[in-house]
Design a protein around this motif. Structure first.
Motif, mmCIF file in Angstrom:
data_model
loop_
_atom_site.group_PDB
_atom_site.id
_atom_site.type_symbol
_atom_site.label_atom_id
_atom_site.label_comp_id
_atom_site.label_asym_id
_atom_site.label_seq_id
_atom_site.Cartn_x
_atom_site.Cartn_y
_atom_site.Cartn_z
ATOM 1 N N THR A 3 -8.424 -11.763 7.149
ATOM 2 C CA THR A 3 -7.995 -13.130 7.383
ATOM 3 C C THR A 3 -9.131 -14.072 7.008
ATOM 4 O O THR A 3 -10.243 -13.633 6.685
ATOM 5 C CB THR A 3 -7.621 -13.353 8.859
ATOM 6 N N HIS A 4 -8.888 -15.370 7.102
ATOM 7 C CA HIS A 4 -9.896 -16.372 6.775
ATOM 8 C C HIS A 4 -11.144 -16.257 7.660
ATOM 9 O O HIS A 4 -12.229 -16.639 7.254
ATOM 10 C CB HIS A 4 -9.299 -17.775 6.898
ATOM 11 N N ASP A 5 -11.007 -15.718 8.850
ATOM 12 C CA ASP A 5 -12.165 -15.596 9.739
ATOM 13 C C ASP A 5 -12.828 -14.218 9.670
ATOM 14 O O ASP A 5 -13.713 -13.913 10.452
ATOM 15 C CB ASP A 5 -11.775 -15.943 11.173
ATOM 16 N N GLY A 6 -12.393 -13.388 8.708
ATOM 17 C CA GLY A 6 -13.023 -12.085 8.512
ATOM 18 C C GLY A 6 -12.414 -10.952 9.308
ATOM 19 O O GLY A 6 -12.908 -9.824 9.251
ATOM 20 N N SER A 7 -11.353 -11.222 10.057
ATOM 21 C CA SER A 7 -10.688 -10.155 10.809
ATOM 22 C C SER A 7 -9.966 -9.218 9.843
ATOM 23 O O SER A 7 -9.284 -9.671 8.921
ATOM 24 C CB SER A 7 -9.664 -10.739 11.789
ATOM 25 N N ASN A 8 -10.119 -7.924 10.039
ATOM 26 C CA ASN A 8 -9.467 -6.954 9.163
ATOM 27 C C ASN A 8 -7.980 -6.862 9.444
ATOM 28 O O ASN A 8 -7.563 -6.772 10.590
ATOM 29 C CB ASN A 8 -10.087 -5.560 9.330
ATOM 30 N N LEU A 9 -7.195 -6.881 8.362
ATOM 31 C CA LEU A 9 -5.755 -6.665 8.473
ATOM 32 C C LEU A 9 -5.429 -5.202 8.267
ATOM 33 O O LEU A 9 -4.459 -4.691 8.785
ATOM 34 C CB LEU A 9 -5.014 -7.519 7.447
ATOM 35 N N PHE A 10 -6.236 -4.522 7.453
ATOM 36 C CA PHE A 10 -6.169 -3.076 7.259
ATOM 37 C C PHE A 10 -7.520 -2.634 6.762
ATOM 38 O O PHE A 10 -8.341 -3.437 6.328
ATOM 39 C CB PHE A 10 -5.033 -2.648 6.314
ATOM 40 N N SER A 35 5.507 -13.018 11.734
ATOM 41 C CA SER A 35 5.331 -12.548 13.118
ATOM 42 C C SER A 35 6.096 -11.272 13.429
ATOM 43 O O SER A 35 7.019 -11.286 14.229
ATOM 44 C CB SER A 35 5.729 -13.639 14.106
ATOM 45 N N PRO A 36 5.776 -10.171 12.817
ATOM 46 C CA PRO A 36 4.574 -9.935 12.022
ATOM 47 C C PRO A 36 4.803 -10.136 10.514
ATOM 48 O O PRO A 36 5.919 -10.119 10.032
ATOM 49 C CB PRO A 36 4.258 -8.466 12.290
ATOM 50 N N THR A 37 3.697 -10.318 9.815
ATOM 51 C CA THR A 37 3.699 -10.362 8.355
ATOM 52 C C THR A 37 3.225 -9.007 7.852
ATOM 53 O O THR A 37 2.235 -8.469 8.344
ATOM 54 C CB THR A 37 2.750 -11.462 7.843
ATOM 55 N N THR A 38 3.927 -8.443 6.880
ATOM 56 C CA THR A 38 3.515 -7.192 6.251
ATOM 57 C C THR A 38 2.791 -7.546 4.954
ATOM 58 O O THR A 38 3.281 -8.364 4.167
ATOM 59 C CB THR A 38 4.723 -6.291 5.950
ATOM 60 N N VAL A 57 -1.282 -0.913 3.194
ATOM 61 C CA VAL A 57 -0.193 -1.620 3.867
ATOM 62 C C VAL A 57 -0.673 -1.963 5.270
ATOM 63 O O VAL A 57 -1.218 -1.119 5.968
ATOM 64 C CB VAL A 57 1.090 -0.760 3.950
ATOM 65 N N GLY A 58 -0.495 -3.206 5.651
ATOM 66 C CA GLY A 58 -0.868 -3.622 6.997
ATOM 67 C C GLY A 58 0.152 -4.590 7.547
ATOM 68 O O GLY A 58 0.854 -5.263 6.794
ATOM 69 N N THR A 59 0.257 -4.658 8.860
ATOM 70 C CA THR A 59 1.166 -5.587 9.530
ATOM 71 C C THR A 59 0.365 -6.337 10.574
ATOM 72 O O THR A 59 -0.431 -5.741 11.305
ATOM 73 C CB THR A 59 2.323 -4.822 10.200
ATOM 74 N N ASN A 60 0.561 -7.662 10.621
ATOM 75 C CA ASN A 60 -0.245 -8.462 11.523
ATOM 76 C C ASN A 60 0.518 -9.721 11.919
ATOM 77 O O ASN A 60 1.287 -10.251 11.131
ATOM 78 C CB ASN A 60 -1.558 -8.826 10.825
ATOM 79 N N GLY A 64 -2.620 -17.558 11.476
ATOM 80 C CA GLY A 64 -2.888 -18.068 10.139
ATOM 81 C C GLY A 64 -2.007 -17.458 9.070
ATOM 82 O O GLY A 64 -1.780 -18.059 8.014
ATOM 83 N N LEU A 65 -1.482 -16.268 9.304
ATOM 84 C CA LEU A 65 -0.607 -15.619 8.325
ATOM 85 C C LEU A 65 0.805 -16.179 8.371
ATOM 86 O O LEU A 65 1.617 -15.899 7.498
ATOM 87 C CB LEU A 65 -0.553 -14.115 8.587
#
Length: 93
Positions: A3-10, A35-38, A57-60, A64-65
């Protein structure tokens, strides 16, 4: 993916791709849903054909997504050799 803040999505994905001067690669990223975004991603060497499957593949459900944002590319060089990368025809739709 992050994400924009550096959080890992996968987790980072080793594509197994190697590069030599003059090589060209393609990257495809797809997002779907809210909510969630794949998020799906894959990369391949141009002229070898796009792989059928996704490398990551990640779901979050990160806030921000779920709204309009920005696009960025991050590369990691795990060797001691320096290199120059060029990006061309980057688009988002």
């Amino acid at each position: 993916g992050q994400t924009h803040d550096g959080s890992n999505l996968f987790a980072d994905v080793d594509t197994g791709l190697t590069s030599w001067p003059g090589d060209t690669f393609a990257v495809r990223v797809q997002t779907q849903g809210a909510s969630p975004t794949t998020i799906r991603a894959k990369a391949w060497k141009v002229l070898t054909g796009e792989p059928a499957g996704w490398s990551a593949v990640g779901t979050n459900s990160t806030n921000g997504l779920q709204r309009t944002g920005s696009l960025g590319v991050r590369t990691v060089n795990q060797t001691s050799t320096s290199m120059t990368l060029e990006f061309d025809d980057l688009s988002a739709s």
